[in-house]
Design an enzyme around this catalytic site. Sequence first.
Site, PDB file in Angstrom:
ATOM      1  N   THR A 182     -70.300 -32.122  85.555  1.00 24.18           N
ATOM      2  CA  THR A 182     -69.581 -32.477  83.618  1.00 24.18           C
ATOM      3  C   THR A 182     -70.888 -32.550  82.468  1.00 24.18           C
ATOM      4  OG1 THR A 182     -69.081 -34.773  84.469  1.00 24.18           O
ATOM      5  CG2 THR A 182     -67.383 -33.113  84.589  1.00 24.18           C
ATOM      6  N   ALA A 183     -71.874 -32.738  83.487  1.00 28.27           N
ATOM      7  CA  ALA A 183     -73.236 -33.369  82.723  1.00 28.27           C
ATOM      8  C   ALA A 183     -74.151 -33.494  83.357  1.00 28.27           C
ATOM      9  CB  ALA A 183     -72.769 -34.972  82.074  1.00 28.27           C
ATOM     10  N   HIS A 210     -31.526 -34.106  63.044  1.00 27.22           N
ATOM     11  CA  HIS A 210     -31.723 -32.978  64.491  1.00 27.22           C
ATOM     12  C   HIS A 210     -31.224 -31.581  64.518  1.00 27.22           C
ATOM     13  CE1 HIS A 210     -31.900 -37.173  66.740  1.00 27.22           C
ATOM     14  NE2 HIS A 210     -32.914 -36.992  66.015  1.00 27.22           N
ATOM     15  N   ASP A 233     -72.217 -39.311  72.962  1.00 27.83           N
ATOM     16  CA  ASP A 233     -71.428 -37.595  72.011  1.00 27.83           C
ATOM     17  C   ASP A 233     -71.538 -38.518  70.033  1.00 27.83           C
ATOM     18  OD1 ASP A 233     -72.574 -36.373  74.524  1.00 27.83           O
ATOM     19  OD2 ASP A 233     -70.390 -36.326  74.488  1.00 27.83           O
ATOM     20  N   GLY A 260     -65.790 -39.158  80.348  1.00 30.58           N
ATOM     21  CA  GLY A 260     -67.036 -38.875  81.148  1.00 30.58           C
ATOM     22  C   GLY A 260     -66.340 -39.507  82.491  1.00 30.58           C
ATOM     23  N   GLU A 297     -29.259 -30.273  65.695  1.00 31.47           N
ATOM     24  CA  GLU A 297     -27.889 -29.662  66.083  1.00 31.47           C
ATOM     25  C   GLU A 297     -27.112 -29.318  64.637  1.00 31.47           C
ATOM     26  OE1 GLU A 297     -27.778 -32.060  69.801  1.00 31.47           O
ATOM     27  OE2 GLU A 297     -28.813 -32.047  68.075  1.00 31.47           O
ATOM     28  N   CYS A 304     -27.167 -37.050  70.816  1.00 28.62           N
ATOM     29  CA  CYS A 304     -27.489 -38.223  70.660  1.00 28.62           C
ATOM     30  C   CYS A 304     -26.217 -38.793  70.203  1.00 28.62           C
ATOM     31  CB  CYS A 304     -28.699 -38.631  69.180  1.00 28.62           C
ATOM     32  SG  CYS A 304     -28.412 -38.470  67.763  1.00 28.62           S
ATOM     33  N   TRP A 353     -73.334 -27.606  75.268  1.00 33.25           N
ATOM     34  CA  TRP A 353     -71.662 -27.583  75.456  1.00 33.25           C
ATOM     35  C   TRP A 353     -71.612 -26.470  76.863  1.00 33.25           C
ATOM     36  CZ3 TRP A 353     -68.612 -30.210  73.065  1.00 33.25           C
ATOM     37  CH2 TRP A 353     -68.697 -30.102  70.998  1.00 33.25           C
TER      38      TRP A 353
END
Length: 366
Positions: free
Chosen positions: A166-167, A55, A205, A297, A57, A80, A175
């Site tokens: 979106t489509a 970790h 896709d 989608g 420390e 911890c 794209w």
Amino acid sequence: MSVALNVDYQYMAQALRLAGQGLNTTSPNPRVGCVVVKHHQIIGSGAHLKAGEPHAEVFALRQTGAEAQGADIYVTLEPCSHFGKTPPCVEAVIAAQPKRVIIAMQDPNPLVSGQGIARLRAAGIEVVLGVMELEARQLNAGFVSRMVRGMPLVRSKVAASLDGRTALSNGKSQWITSGLARLDVQHWRAQSCAIITGIGTVLADNPSMTVRLKNTSRQPLRVVVDSHLQTPQDALILQGGHVLIAYAQDNYHQANKLKAVGVDLLLLPDANNRVDLKALLKHLAQRGINEVLIEAGQGLNGAFLQAGLIDEFIFYYAPKLMGAEAKGMFAIPALLEMHQAIELQVFDVRQVGQDIRVCARSVQSN
């Protein structure tokens, strides 16, 4: 602000910058940084970079040796106090005999949660708690969510035209946004522990849903929500393993064939014979998943939204108009009153190439 507190903020900011080095690699552990200061000089610093490794420390104190005695230790998360893959680092901190330990936030892990702080104080070490706590919580929002809610932090990424499409109506979507925006998405993928998509996206896709950045050391778990188990065995998303398909019924007798190519299957039907999305997120949390990115989608995005399961949104808007017949972002039932609209809180807006990126939080998740 007092001079002493101002100095504490400066060194904690440095510890947070170190913690950020583990943004893409520490899962399922939190991102933690540490700075050791004596006579106004940093004499040791470190960050936790990978589960199973020391970790923050421990890394910092290895640099200081006996010089840590009487020093100030700045750490972004409570040390911890339990044995995991590594020994409890609070013991190393106590053994170093610092004057003060300045901690940004208490660990939300119930195995620690205040016990590390209590042990430090019992050893006669002054503890200062809450310096830059908000920033520390934001850095580990997914880890906090998993510990407190038993759910990962869920982000939905949506690429759309300026009119929110979106489509095309025929499903074509590649794209909408520019290459720079798609590159930016790779960084969100890299810091996520899992990427969720739907069977509709897989069939339309055939994406791989991998991180394609240089020096990528960890690929997220790829999750397909496929209620009727229709995923083709040669789908790109199945290549390279580390794939989970959540389904509700095996209508096409695909289960054994998909298992044979290394796919992990999870049967999670809801009352409507669709995948139980909340149960899926709880399962992912149990697997140590802190952050989830949805790339899907309008159907799956809408299902997550309607269930109230999205915490943050990443919208990429391209300077294009696609018209009313093109597909929207979220397929949800029609709203009849404005008060039914889902409120968001925007927390970041920036330009990425010619596109605009808007990051927002669900108000109900705040």
